[in-house]
Scaffold this motif. Structure first.
Motif, PDB file in Angstrom:
ATOM      1  N   ASN A   7     -68.472 -15.376  -0.731  1.00 54.40           N
ATOM      2  CA  ASN A   7     -69.418 -14.406  -0.771  1.00 54.40           C
ATOM      3  C   ASN A   7     -69.449 -13.651   0.534  1.00 54.40           C
ATOM      4  O   ASN A   7     -70.142 -12.348   0.641  1.00 54.40           O
ATOM      5  CB  ASN A   7     -70.725 -15.066  -0.957  1.00 54.40           C
ATOM      6  N   SER A   8     -68.781 -13.966   1.381  1.00 54.95           N
ATOM      7  CA  SER A   8     -68.444 -13.291   2.548  1.00 54.95           C
ATOM      8  C   SER A   8     -67.263 -12.712   2.593  1.00 54.95           C
ATOM      9  O   SER A   8     -66.188 -13.311   2.889  1.00 54.95           O
ATOM     10  CB  SER A   8     -68.723 -14.409   3.661  1.00 54.95           C
ATOM     11  N   PRO A   9     -67.254 -11.313   2.571  1.00 48.55           N
ATOM     12  CA  PRO A   9     -65.984 -10.322   2.638  1.00 48.55           C
ATOM     13  C   PRO A   9     -65.385 -10.483   4.041  1.00 48.55           C
ATOM     14  O   PRO A   9     -64.112 -10.371   3.934  1.00 48.55           O
ATOM     15  CB  PRO A   9     -66.654  -9.024   2.267  1.00 48.55           C
ATOM     16  N   SER A  10     -66.213 -10.679   4.993  1.00 45.67           N
ATOM     17  CA  SER A  10     -65.642 -10.822   6.507  1.00 45.67           C
ATOM     18  C   SER A  10     -66.204 -11.908   7.186  1.00 45.67           C
ATOM     19  O   SER A  10     -67.593 -11.992   7.242  1.00 45.67           O
ATOM     20  CB  SER A  10     -65.500  -9.611   7.074  1.00 45.67           C
ATOM     21  N   LEU A  11     -65.572 -12.117   8.335  1.00 48.08           N
ATOM     22  CA  LEU A  11     -65.914 -13.173   9.380  1.00 48.08           C
ATOM     23  C   LEU A  11     -65.313 -12.962  10.624  1.00 48.08           C
ATOM     24  O   LEU A  11     -64.234 -12.529  10.784  1.00 48.08           O
ATOM     25  CB  LEU A  11     -65.646 -14.626   8.769  1.00 48.08           C
ATOM     26  N   SER A  12     -65.908 -12.838  11.814  1.00 52.35           N
ATOM     27  CA  SER A  12     -65.463 -12.523  13.038  1.00 52.35           C
ATOM     28  C   SER A  12     -65.728 -13.663  13.936  1.00 52.35           C
ATOM     29  O   SER A  12     -67.008 -13.824  14.084  1.00 52.35           O
ATOM     30  CB  SER A  12     -66.093 -11.223  13.693  1.00 52.35           C
ATOM     31  N   VAL A  13     -64.978 -14.392  14.698  1.00 52.66           N
ATOM     32  CA  VAL A  13     -65.269 -15.257  15.494  1.00 52.66           C
ATOM     33  C   VAL A  13     -64.504 -15.074  16.845  1.00 52.66           C
ATOM     34  O   VAL A  13     -63.399 -14.429  16.762  1.00 52.66           O
ATOM     35  CB  VAL A  13     -64.814 -16.740  14.966  1.00 52.66           C
ATOM     36  N   GLN A  14     -64.845 -16.070  18.117  1.00 52.82           N
ATOM     37  CA  GLN A  14     -64.290 -15.547  19.163  1.00 52.82           C
ATOM     38  C   GLN A  14     -63.035 -16.545  19.298  1.00 52.82           C
ATOM     39  O   GLN A  14     -63.084 -17.897  18.588  1.00 52.82           O
ATOM     40  CB  GLN A  14     -65.029 -16.166  20.300  1.00 52.82           C
ATOM     41  N   GLU A  15     -61.905 -16.294  19.906  1.00 46.65           N
ATOM     42  CA  GLU A  15     -60.787 -17.386  19.884  1.00 46.65           C
ATOM     43  C   GLU A  15     -61.451 -18.694  20.608  1.00 46.65           C
ATOM     44  O   GLU A  15     -62.066 -18.683  21.685  1.00 46.65           O
ATOM     45  CB  GLU A  15     -59.828 -16.679  20.770  1.00 46.65           C
ATOM     46  N   GLY A  16     -60.922 -19.799  20.115  1.00 48.23           N
ATOM     47  CA  GLY A  16     -61.141 -20.955  20.626  1.00 48.23           C
ATOM     48  C   GLY A  16     -62.541 -21.657  19.899  1.00 48.23           C
ATOM     49  O   GLY A  16     -62.612 -22.966  19.715  1.00 48.23           O
ATOM     50  N   ARG A  17     -63.175 -20.807  19.134  1.00 48.69           N
ATOM     51  CA  ARG A  17     -64.204 -21.359  18.557  1.00 48.69           C
ATOM     52  C   ARG A  17     -64.196 -21.819  16.954  1.00 48.69           C
ATOM     53  O   ARG A  17     -62.876 -21.516  16.522  1.00 48.69           O
ATOM     54  CB  ARG A  17     -65.447 -20.408  18.153  1.00 48.69           C
ATOM     55  N   ILE A  18     -64.962 -22.345  16.353  1.00 45.82           N
ATOM     56  CA  ILE A  18     -64.803 -22.974  14.921  1.00 45.82           C
ATOM     57  C   ILE A  18     -64.776 -21.650  13.919  1.00 45.82           C
ATOM     58  O   ILE A  18     -65.672 -20.892  13.981  1.00 45.82           O
ATOM     59  CB  ILE A  18     -65.593 -23.871  14.514  1.00 45.82           C
ATOM     60  N   SER A  19     -63.910 -21.472  12.884  1.00 42.02           N
ATOM     61  CA  SER A  19     -64.090 -20.668  11.894  1.00 42.02           C
ATOM     62  C   SER A  19     -64.404 -21.482  10.720  1.00 42.02           C
ATOM     63  O   SER A  19     -63.684 -22.429  10.471  1.00 42.02           O
ATOM     64  CB  SER A  19     -62.756 -19.899  11.478  1.00 42.02           C
ATOM     65  N   ILE A  20     -65.590 -20.903   9.828  1.00 41.80           N
ATOM     66  CA  ILE A  20     -65.789 -21.731   8.752  1.00 41.80           C
ATOM     67  C   ILE A  20     -65.851 -20.680   7.539  1.00 41.80           C
ATOM     68  O   ILE A  20     -66.580 -19.980   7.511  1.00 41.80           O
ATOM     69  CB  ILE A  20     -67.297 -22.333   8.925  1.00 41.80           C
ATOM     70  N   LEU A  21     -64.990 -20.812   6.492  1.00 42.32           N
ATOM     71  CA  LEU A  21     -64.986 -19.958   5.464  1.00 42.32           C
ATOM     72  C   LEU A  21     -65.540 -20.498   4.007  1.00 42.32           C
ATOM     73  O   LEU A  21     -64.980 -22.132   3.929  1.00 42.32           O
ATOM     74  CB  LEU A  21     -63.585 -19.637   5.406  1.00 42.32           C
ATOM     75  N   ASN A  22     -66.523 -20.271   3.173  1.00 43.95           N
ATOM     76  CA  ASN A  22     -66.805 -20.623   2.394  1.00 43.95           C
ATOM     77  C   ASN A  22     -66.553 -20.433   0.793  1.00 43.95           C
ATOM     78  O   ASN A  22     -66.175 -19.039   0.902  1.00 43.95           O
ATOM     79  CB  ASN A  22     -68.611 -20.852   2.460  1.00 43.95           C
ATOM     80  N   CYS A  23     -66.689 -21.075  -0.006  1.00 44.66           N
ATOM     81  CA  CYS A  23     -66.244 -20.907  -1.319  1.00 44.66           C
ATOM     82  C   CYS A  23     -66.981 -21.698  -2.359  1.00 44.66           C
ATOM     83  O   CYS A  23     -67.230 -23.065  -2.059  1.00 44.66           O
ATOM     84  CB  CYS A  23     -64.824 -21.153  -1.439  1.00 44.66           C
ATOM     85  N   ASP A  24     -67.494 -20.823  -3.427  1.00 41.03           N
ATOM     86  CA  ASP A  24     -68.280 -21.598  -4.497  1.00 41.03           C
ATOM     87  C   ASP A  24     -67.689 -21.338  -5.685  1.00 41.03           C
ATOM     88  O   ASP A  24     -67.023 -20.254  -5.919  1.00 41.03           O
ATOM     89  CB  ASP A  24     -69.740 -21.111  -4.614  1.00 41.03           C
ATOM     90  N   TYR A  25     -67.783 -22.477  -6.671  1.00 43.08           N
ATOM     91  CA  TYR A  25     -67.218 -22.512  -7.899  1.00 43.08           C
ATOM     92  C   TYR A  25     -68.164 -22.609  -8.933  1.00 43.08           C
ATOM     93  O   TYR A  25     -69.059 -23.367  -8.908  1.00 43.08           O
ATOM     94  CB  TYR A  25     -65.883 -22.974  -7.840  1.00 43.08           C
ATOM     95  N   THR A  26     -68.021 -22.143 -10.274  1.00 47.87           N
ATOM     96  CA  THR A  26     -68.903 -22.404 -11.256  1.00 47.87           C
ATOM     97  C   THR A  26     -68.205 -23.337 -12.469  1.00 47.87           C
ATOM     98  O   THR A  26     -68.955 -23.757 -13.167  1.00 47.87           O
ATOM     99  CB  THR A  26     -69.331 -21.153 -11.887  1.00 47.87           C
ATOM    100  N   ASN A  27     -66.991 -23.453 -12.429  1.00 53.62           N
ATOM    101  CA  ASN A  27     -66.265 -24.240 -13.888  1.00 53.62           C
ATOM    102  C   ASN A  27     -66.370 -25.378 -13.093  1.00 53.62           C
ATOM    103  O   ASN A  27     -65.316 -25.974 -12.416  1.00 53.62           O
ATOM    104  CB  ASN A  27     -64.932 -23.531 -13.999  1.00 53.62           C
ATOM    105  N   SER A  28     -67.040 -26.645 -13.841  1.00 54.27           N
ATOM    106  CA  SER A  28     -66.797 -27.967 -13.670  1.00 54.27           C
ATOM    107  C   SER A  28     -65.616 -28.617 -13.859  1.00 54.27           C
ATOM    108  O   SER A  28     -65.250 -29.834 -13.417  1.00 54.27           O
ATOM    109  CB  SER A  28     -68.120 -28.684 -14.033  1.00 54.27           C
ATOM    110  N   MET A  29     -64.645 -27.957 -14.775  1.00 49.15           N
ATOM    111  CA  MET A  29     -63.513 -28.522 -15.280  1.00 49.15           C
ATOM    112  C   MET A  29     -62.568 -28.148 -14.037  1.00 49.15           C
ATOM    113  O   MET A  29     -61.456 -28.904 -14.072  1.00 49.15           O
ATOM    114  CB  MET A  29     -62.908 -27.591 -16.192  1.00 49.15           C
ATOM    115  N   PHE A  30     -62.459 -27.514 -12.865  1.00 48.86           N
ATOM    116  CA  PHE A  30     -61.713 -27.105 -11.824  1.00 48.86           C
ATOM    117  C   PHE A  30     -61.724 -28.675 -11.362  1.00 48.86           C
ATOM    118  O   PHE A  30     -62.542 -29.234 -10.960  1.00 48.86           O
ATOM    119  CB  PHE A  30     -62.139 -26.444 -10.958  1.00 48.86           C
ATOM    120  N   ASP A  31     -60.341 -28.987 -10.843  1.00 42.67           N
ATOM    121  CA  ASP A  31     -60.080 -30.287 -10.326  1.00 42.67           C
ATOM    122  C   ASP A  31     -59.119 -30.406  -9.146  1.00 42.67           C
ATOM    123  O   ASP A  31     -58.939 -31.577  -8.622  1.00 42.67           O
ATOM    124  CB  ASP A  31     -59.771 -31.436 -11.373  1.00 42.67           C
TER     125      ASP A  31
END
Lengths: 115, 113
Positions: A7-31
């Motif tokens: 849901n986040s098309p872009s993310l900007s962080v400073q060098e040395g800091r943590i980057s957190i990229l998120n992902c959601d899924y709808t199909n419970s068959m994914f394993d």
């Protein structure tokens, strides 16, 4: 019908800091879930993966967390480096533990790490 | 060790034409998958070839067809091109029985005018 959502098309962080990229899924068959990184004019390259029987997988600066009940995964990059600037794709597979089957990708998140 | 190579890198066609894209898999790989990445979207699975046969297919019309040769290289053919076929076409290879992670080529950028 977007089965894998970033849901986040872009993310900007400073060098040395943590980057957190998120992902959601709808199909419970994914394993099985994978993260790919893509630089301009190059194909995606495999970064890290996680099986649905685990909730965490680490590889150096990269850690993927999986919350099955929430159908959510995240990629943590610590510390972030300017060379990490790329588009990150979350992908999922149904019904196999491998990586060579049909992947369902999200739209990607463009990460920019500023020096 | 050469990775996945695709040709051509760029291509411009007009509506109604036909196009053929080519892919050589990474050395030692026997399975080739094709993906379409439209602008602002993630790659979408078109089909996968193993042992010269289509093994899986995504939700793409029959205008999209493929072939795998005995040396494992592959072609993607698209007939009766539409404006909406404009996209980056990615080829990926793997060693299917080991569940290898996909190795992608740099893609062919197709523009349909």
């Amino acid at each position: 019908d977007q089965q894998v959502k970033q849901n986040s098309p872009s993310l900007s962080v400073q060098e040395g800091r943590i980057s957190i990229l998120n992902c959601d899924y709808t199909n419970s068959m994914f394993d099985y879930f994978l993260w790919y990184k893509k630089y301009p004019a190059e194909g995606p390259t495999f970064l890290i993966s996680i099986s649905s029987i685990k909730d965490k997988n680490e590889d150096g600066r990269f850690t993927v967390f999986l919350n099955k009940s929430a159908k959510h995964l995240s990629l943590h990059i610590v510390p972030s480096q300017p060379g990490d600037s790329a588009v990150y794709f979350c992908a999922a597979i149904r019904g196999t533990q491998g990586g060579s089957e049909k992947l369902v990708f999200g739209k990607g998140t463009k990460l920019t790490v500023n020096p | 060790d050469a990775g996945v190579t695709q040709s051509p890198t760029h291509l411009i066609k007009t509506r109604g034409q036909q196009v053929t894209l080519r892919c050589s898999p990474k050395s030692g790989h026997d399975t080739v998958s094709w993906y379409q990445q439209a602008l602002g979207q993630g790659p979408q699975f078109i089909f996968q070839y193993y042992e010269e046969e289509e093994r899986q297919r995504g939700n793409f019309p029959d205008r999209f067809s493929g072939h795998q040769f005995p040396n494992y290289s592959s072609e993607l053919n698209v007939n009766a091109l539409l404006l909406g076929d404009s996209a980056l076409y990615l080829c990926a290879s793997s060693l299917v029985w080991r569940g290898e992670k996909l190795f992608f080529g740099s893609g062919t950028q197709l523009s349909v005018l």
